[in-house]
Design an enzyme around this catalytic site. Sequence first.
Site, PDB file in Angstrom:
ATOM      1  N   ARG A   1      -5.990  -3.390  -4.974  1.00 54.03           N
ATOM      2  CA  ARG A   1      -5.435  -2.063  -4.695  1.00 54.03           C
ATOM      3  C   ARG A   1      -5.724  -1.144  -5.882  1.00 54.03           C
ATOM      4  O   ARG A   1      -5.802  -1.587  -7.026  1.00 54.03           O
ATOM      5  CB  ARG A   1      -3.926  -2.139  -4.484  1.00 54.03           C
ATOM      6  CG  ARG A   1      -3.351  -0.813  -3.989  1.00 54.03           C
ATOM      7  CD  ARG A   1      -1.846  -0.731  -4.103  1.00 54.03           C
ATOM      8  NE  ARG A   1      -1.378   0.578  -3.680  1.00 54.03           N
ATOM      9  CZ  ARG A   1      -0.161   1.039  -3.899  1.00 54.03           C
ATOM     10  NH1 ARG A   1       0.715   0.311  -4.541  1.00 54.03           N
ATOM     11  NH2 ARG A   1       0.187   2.240  -3.480  1.00 54.03           N
ATOM     12  N   HIS A   2      -5.856   0.149  -5.616  1.00 62.39           N
ATOM     13  CA  HIS A   2      -6.137   1.128  -6.668  1.00 62.39           C
ATOM     14  C   HIS A   2      -4.954   1.240  -7.646  1.00 62.39           C
ATOM     15  O   HIS A   2      -3.853   0.740  -7.397  1.00 62.39           O
ATOM     16  CB  HIS A   2      -6.428   2.500  -6.051  1.00 62.39           C
ATOM     17  CG  HIS A   2      -5.289   3.037  -5.220  1.00 62.39           C
ATOM     18  ND1 HIS A   2      -4.132   3.559  -5.761  1.00 62.39           N
ATOM     19  CD2 HIS A   2      -5.119   3.104  -3.878  1.00 62.39           C
ATOM     20  CE1 HIS A   2      -3.310   3.942  -4.798  1.00 62.39           C
ATOM     21  NE2 HIS A   2      -3.881   3.672  -3.642  1.00 62.39           N
TER      22      HIS A   2
ATOM     23  N   HIS B   1      -6.764   0.148  -0.726  1.00 55.60           N
ATOM     24  CA  HIS B   1      -5.372   0.586  -0.756  1.00 55.60           C
ATOM     25  C   HIS B   1      -4.444  -0.620  -0.563  1.00 55.60           C
ATOM     26  O   HIS B   1      -4.914  -1.743  -0.338  1.00 55.60           O
ATOM     27  CB  HIS B   1      -5.153   1.628   0.332  1.00 55.60           C
ATOM     28  CG  HIS B   1      -6.177   2.724   0.315  1.00 55.60           C
ATOM     29  ND1 HIS B   1      -5.996   3.912  -0.355  1.00 55.60           N
ATOM     30  CD2 HIS B   1      -7.434   2.791   0.863  1.00 55.60           C
ATOM     31  CE1 HIS B   1      -7.080   4.679  -0.201  1.00 55.60           C
ATOM     32  NE2 HIS B   1      -7.969   4.012   0.529  1.00 55.60           N
TER      33      HIS B   1
END
Length: 623
Positions: A365-366, A550
């Site tokens: 995930r970012h 995400h």
Amino acid sequence: MAAGETQVYAKVNNKLKGRSAASLLDPLLSMGFPAHTALKALAATGRKTAEEAADWLQCHCNDPSLDDPIPQEYALFLCPTGSLLEKLQEFWRESRRQCTKNRAHEVFPHITLCDFFTCEDQKVECLYEALKRAGDRMLGSFPPVVPLALHSSISYLGFFVNDSPADVIREFAMTFATEAAVLADCTVKPCTKQLHLTLAHKFYPHHQRTLEQLARAVHPGHSCQWTAALYSRDMRFVHYQTLRALFQYKPQNVDELTLSPGELIFVDPTQQEEASEGWVIGISQRTGCRGFLPENYTERASECDTWVKHRTYTFSLAVDLNSRKDGETSSRRNGEPHPLPRPRSTGSPQAMQAAIVRRSVLVVRHGERVDQVFGKTWLQQCTSPDGKYYRPDLNFPCSLPRRSNGIKGFENDPPLSSCGSFQSRTAGEALLDSGIQITSVFTSPALRCVQTAKHILEELRLERKLKMRVEPGIFEWTRWETGKTAPTFMTLDELKEASFNVSTEYRPAFPCASLLPAESYSEYVDRCVASVKQMLSSCPQDGVILIVGHGSTLGSCMRPLLGLPPHNCADFAQLVKKIPSLGMCFCEENKEEGKWELVAPPVKTLTHGSNFAFHCRSWILDS
């Protein structure tokens, strides 16, 4: 029972009360704690030390139920130790990894000897004596080897105990029940069903064959010392869910709970009407206080994590562990008789070199996005009257890349915060130390994902060797985006101009123009499945494929790869909230069996907290 025997038991009972009970109770009374609350604290902590009970009382000083005469519930289990326990724990890990969690994972390996029963706080010491007496009485006849026969059905897998050994174990349970009734005035119901050690329960039917194969590796003949263990639980929360706090949380309002990492929270699913989306109402096991807490600061815990171990009796050793301070067992509250062996890890360079022979996928995930900290109005906070960007807080990025639609284009495509960039570099540095060898990189077109991928590659010394392939198909569910049109992203040319090493040759499964605004959940799932196929087909060689997306990407890309159905829509939305920045999932391709397997990520999770906005003038001048 004869009158004479009753008198003898009464004398023993009084002797027990005046012996160890007083040695633990007196220090608490001298501190000023009332007797009934001191006894409650001793029972709640397993009657180990007066110091632990005092700490419990200090934490529960605001517990509204502190004075309520609510006893603990107790149960007696027969637990394996030694080599057999190690094999069972290995089965626990592998069955969860390959077949997801089932009901058996809620509790540790055990044979149930009696139903849960209540015991008054002042009589718990007598309950310990009942365990010792029952053990001593059955010690000579207890079977040196407990034969276990594997049984499997569509919803249950476990070992059955048969023949005369089962009769001896039942007799031990009955003896304990009799002793507990006399010494501690408890009504104990021994287990009357066939004695069994559950391996898996209420699992998906298509997992039965895999579970059976794993179970056959557990040989009942492994050396084992069987231990009778007495546990307690808070009877008020039997049907509640248990959550574990992942991060520290400081309340913003008086009706919110303070959270510490590792703290356990009881949550009643039927009483959440008052809570806003993303919040739950829970009761802290540590303090007994009730309040609101952010759900994405927690994860689901197992049922037995809140149980307290009291005393044990080990048959093959012929010792009562009550006679010594057992720091390895008595102080643990997670229901595991011994610490779990270290799970499989690919963290070392040697292990990573072994893993590189397989094609692997690492989904990340970012990092922290700027609007996550400063809210939807973040862009107004950093835009000057003439429309230029400036940095109003150190957690705003130093600068923004140029894009054709100007600074307004970042409103629905926010960048990483400064902390988000730091998180990404930290993860990249850890991946470098792990020895992992990334061979391909895919990223969502969202700027925060592209930035995260770049920072990771920079730390891996691969920013110039590997081109990032932008795949819009792994962008998050557009229904969560505001507006009636699909979000706009920076073009490949704009990304290249901003020094992002992106590929212009990769043909994505879903071009940006094909993203539907406010798509249905099934449409979102379908495009993620198609995107995973496209990414894998473009990387047929062995190596680690890095996918930066995400929170939703971890589930929507990993589950189809593992052959699992998509999450329920409502569950999916709740699970995504619990995925932290730089949260990771890692799986490997098992070509021999023609499937993908979930394994431990090469690095640990990055945990972080938050702070309030600080204005020194207001603080110093107290205005």
